[in-house]
Design an enzyme around this catalytic site. Structure first.
Site, PDB file in Angstrom:
ATOM      1  CG  PHE A  14      90.652 130.392 -55.604  1.00 52.92           C
ATOM      2  CD1 PHE A  14      90.274 131.156 -56.714  1.00 52.92           C
ATOM      3  CD2 PHE A  14      91.763 129.565 -55.726  1.00 52.92           C
ATOM      4  CE1 PHE A  14      90.993 131.087 -57.905  1.00 52.92           C
ATOM      5  CE2 PHE A  14      92.491 129.490 -56.908  1.00 52.92           C
ATOM      6  CZ  PHE A  14      92.094 130.252 -57.999  1.00 52.92           C
ATOM      7  CG  LEU A  36      80.377 130.920 -44.998  1.00 47.70           C
ATOM      8  CD1 LEU A  36      79.297 131.891 -44.531  1.00 47.70           C
ATOM      9  CD2 LEU A  36      80.670 131.168 -46.486  1.00 47.70           C
ATOM     10  CE1 TYR A 143      96.163 121.477 -48.261  1.00 46.63           C
ATOM     11  CE2 TYR A 143      98.122 121.431 -49.656  1.00 46.63           C
ATOM     12  CZ  TYR A 143      96.759 121.588 -49.510  1.00 46.63           C
ATOM     13  OH  TYR A 143      95.988 121.853 -50.617  1.00 46.63           O
ATOM     14  CG  ASN A 176     101.375 126.520 -57.027  1.00 47.85           C
ATOM     15  OD1 ASN A 176     102.035 125.481 -56.989  1.00 47.85           O
ATOM     16  ND2 ASN A 176     101.373 127.392 -56.049  1.00 47.85           N
ATOM     17  CB  VAL A 191     102.707 131.323 -54.089  1.00 47.14           C
ATOM     18  CG1 VAL A 191     102.605 130.757 -55.485  1.00 47.14           C
ATOM     19  CG2 VAL A 191     103.999 132.036 -53.908  1.00 47.14           C
ATOM     20  N   GLY A 279     108.281 121.850 -45.555  1.00 48.36           N
ATOM     21  CA  GLY A 279     107.301 121.292 -46.491  1.00 48.36           C
ATOM     22  C   GLY A 279     107.384 121.879 -47.874  1.00 48.36           C
TER      23      GLY A 279
HETATM   24  N1  LIG Z   1      94.519 126.589 -54.580  1.00 48.92           N
HETATM   25  C1  LIG Z   1      95.318 125.641 -54.990  1.00 48.92           C
HETATM   26  O1  LIG Z   1      96.306 125.902 -55.703  1.00 48.92           O
HETATM   27  C2  LIG Z   1      95.052 124.196 -54.644  1.00 48.92           C
HETATM   28  C3  LIG Z   1      95.894 123.205 -55.162  1.00 48.92           C
HETATM   29  C4  LIG Z   1      95.636 121.871 -54.834  1.00 48.92           C
HETATM   30  C5  LIG Z   1      94.582 121.547 -54.032  1.00 48.92           C
HETATM   31  N2  LIG Z   1      93.795 122.527 -53.519  1.00 48.92           N
HETATM   32  C6  LIG Z   1      92.665 122.120 -52.677  1.00 48.92           C
HETATM   33  O2  LIG Z   1      91.495 122.708 -53.201  1.00 48.92           O
HETATM   34  C7  LIG Z   1      90.592 123.035 -52.158  1.00 48.92           C
HETATM   35  C8  LIG Z   1      90.160 124.483 -52.277  1.00 48.92           C
HETATM   36  O3  LIG Z   1      91.279 125.344 -52.172  1.00 48.92           O
HETATM   37  P1  LIG Z   1      91.138 126.911 -52.376  1.00 48.92           P
HETATM   38  O4  LIG Z   1      92.434 127.393 -52.873  1.00 48.92           O
HETATM   39  O5  LIG Z   1      89.895 127.208 -53.126  1.00 48.92           O
HETATM   40  O6  LIG Z   1      91.016 127.399 -50.849  1.00 48.92           O
HETATM   41  P2  LIG Z   1      89.855 128.224 -50.128  1.00 48.92           P
HETATM   42  O7  LIG Z   1      90.346 128.394 -48.727  1.00 48.92           O
HETATM   43  O8  LIG Z   1      89.506 129.430 -50.919  1.00 48.92           O
HETATM   44  O9  LIG Z   1      88.632 127.224 -50.168  1.00 48.92           O
HETATM   45  C9  LIG Z   1      88.365 126.265 -49.192  1.00 48.92           C
HETATM   46  C10 LIG Z   1      86.882 126.360 -48.868  1.00 48.92           C
HETATM   47  O10 LIG Z   1      86.556 125.302 -47.962  1.00 48.92           O
HETATM   48  C11 LIG Z   1      85.784 125.871 -46.894  1.00 48.92           C
HETATM   49  N3  LIG Z   1      86.045 125.050 -45.698  1.00 48.92           N
HETATM   50  C12 LIG Z   1      87.202 124.949 -44.999  1.00 48.92           C
HETATM   51  N4  LIG Z   1      87.054 124.124 -43.962  1.00 48.92           N
HETATM   52  C13 LIG Z   1      85.756 123.688 -44.006  1.00 48.92           C
HETATM   53  C14 LIG Z   1      84.997 122.823 -43.193  1.00 48.92           C
HETATM   54  N5  LIG Z   1      85.529 122.253 -42.107  1.00 48.92           N
HETATM   55  N6  LIG Z   1      83.707 122.582 -43.529  1.00 48.92           N
HETATM   56  C15 LIG Z   1      83.163 123.174 -44.620  1.00 48.92           C
HETATM   57  N7  LIG Z   1      83.824 124.017 -45.412  1.00 48.92           N
HETATM   58  C16 LIG Z   1      85.123 124.269 -45.113  1.00 48.92           C
HETATM   59  C17 LIG Z   1      86.298 127.285 -46.745  1.00 48.92           C
HETATM   60  O11 LIG Z   1      85.405 128.151 -46.075  1.00 48.92           O
HETATM   61  C18 LIG Z   1      86.512 127.676 -48.188  1.00 48.92           C
HETATM   62  O12 LIG Z   1      85.337 128.205 -48.775  1.00 48.92           O
HETATM   63  C19 LIG Z   1      91.304 122.688 -50.858  1.00 48.92           C
HETATM   64  O13 LIG Z   1      90.835 121.435 -50.424  1.00 48.92           O
HETATM   65  C20 LIG Z   1      92.750 122.603 -51.235  1.00 48.92           C
HETATM   66  O14 LIG Z   1      93.433 121.684 -50.439  1.00 48.92           O
HETATM   67  C21 LIG Z   1      94.001 123.850 -53.799  1.00 48.92           C
END
Ligand SMILES: NC(=O)c1ccc[n+]([C@@H]2O[C@H](COP(=O)([O-])OP(=O)(O)OC[C@H]3O[C@@H](n4cnc5c(N)ncnc54)[C@H](O)[C@@H]3O)[C@@H](O)[C@H]2O)c1
Length: 317
Positions: A14, A36, A143, A176, A191, A279
């Site tokens: 995302f 992926l 996390y 978020n 969420v 959490g």
């Molecule tokens: N969405 C949020 O609100 C939010 C808030 C704070 C932090 N984050 C952080 O931002 C990052 C992205 O979140 P997101 O919401 O886009 O989630 P997401 O699951 O859509 O994206 C995570 C991506 O990382 C890839 N990935 C996971 N494990 C991997 C691995 N071992 N090796 C290579 N690629 C891997 C997944 O395939 C996916 O494309 C995360 O690290 C998350 O902790 C997200």
């Protein structure tokens, strides 16, 4: 810019896929590195070079550095609080070891710019809201512990004097984040997209806790703008920034908003309440004055407008 290649880990997910698109629009060359696991190939920008691999595996990471990498935007990670409790070691290995591996590869290949996706879960239960970057970090979700430890590895590397070059690190504690491409079918993370997915499929909305807990929702486009603006801004080196809207919305309000946006009556739509999960932070709201001051950044997309956009996307418009 085209000669500046940015490595976006998690670039099929995302946040990462939106980031890759915005970087390309800004004129950068982009390499996407993703296993992926939750990401989707359909979100890969066709102008980006895609390398399938795992941040847990140094040999996979090595392939990304065949090109000279100007900066690493490290977004790959397990992004689910729930899953971090179900499988703590998987969360630890991807989020913490994966980050350590990315830092080691950047050092080896003399990439001196590294930007990291941290999280508001680093704070745990804040002493006060809105929460400032200087407030204590006491994550209560597994996390949050792994995201925060990744953040410390990144920033502590920036303090090292023994490296042959200065490692310029920046971490963004994102609140978020919501927007197009957040999975509508993954019940473990996001969420906003979970509730949109529920209403889209006419399912009952499940709220964990009393729904009075509040969150700070920030639109993906605002988030990408902050990161990209920071790449070449020395004021962001060695710093951590909250990225939120600065506005708090309760989960009950969010749900009502989504139900209304689909044209249903929130009083009649089925919503069920379950016990709060481990959490869970009760109230979160970002103080975004540091990003405003050093990055000259402020969010521009109002919640109502951003929600309308993501709901249109969910409906296929
Ligand atoms: N969405 C949020 O609100 C939010 C808030 C704070 C932090 N984050 C952080 O931002 C990052 C992205 O979140 P997101 O919401 O886009 O989630 P997401 O699951 O859509 O994206 C995570 C991506 O990382 C890839 N990935 C996971 N494990 C991997 C691995 N071992 N090796 C290579 N690629 C891997 C997944 O395939 C996916 O494309 C995360 O690290 C998350 O902790 C997200």
């Amino acid at each position: 810019m085209a000669n500046k290649r940015i490595l976006v880990t998690g670039g099929a997910g995302f946040i990462g896929s939106n980031m890759a698109d915005e970087l390309i629009k800004s004129g950068y060359s982009v390499t996407v590195f993703d296993n992926l696991s939750t990401g989707d190939k359909k979100y890969l920008n066709p102008k980006a070079k895609f390398i399938k691999g795992d941040v847990k595996k140094p040999a996979d990471i090595e392939k990304c550095f065949k090109d000279k990498i100007y900066a690493v935007i490290h977004i790959a990670g397990c992004a689910s609080t729930i899953k971090s409790f179900d499988d703590p070691s998987a969360d630890l290995l991807t989020n913490t070891l994966g980050t350590v591996n990315m830092i080691s590869a950047a050092i080896k290949h003399k990439t001196n710019r590294f930007l990291y996706a941290s999280s508001m879960t680093s704070y745990g239960v804040p002493d006060a809201i809105p929460v400032k970057e200087t407030m204590p970090t006491r994550p209560i979700a597994y996390y949050g512990i792994t995201k925060y430890s990744g953040e410390r590895y990144v920033l502590a590397t920036g303090l090292r004097k023994d490296l042959p070059f200065k490692f310029n690190a920046t971490a963004f504690r994102m609140f978020n984040v919501y927007g197009r491409r957040q999975s509508l079918t993954n019940p473990y993370q996001g969420v906003v997209s979970i509730f949109i997915g529920n209403v889209l499929r006419n399912e009952k909305v499940k709220i964990f806790g009393d729904g009075k807990q509040s969150r700070d929702y920030v639109h993906i486009k605002d988030v990408c703008r902050a990161w990209i603006g920071a790449i070449d801004n020395p004021k962001s080196y060695g710093e951590v920034f909250n990225l939120g809207s600065g506005i708090r919305v309760s989960v009950n309000e969010l749900v009502k908003n989504i139900i209304r946006a689909f044209g249903y009556d929130p009083k009649k739509y089925p919503v069920a309440y379950y016990e709060a999960r481990p959490g869970d932070q009760r109230h979160m709201q970002a103080d975004i004055s540091k990003a405003a001051k050093l990055l000259k950044w402020k969010p521009e997309i109002p919640f109502e407008e951003g929600m309308k956009d993501v709901i249109n996307w969910a409906k296929g418009k």
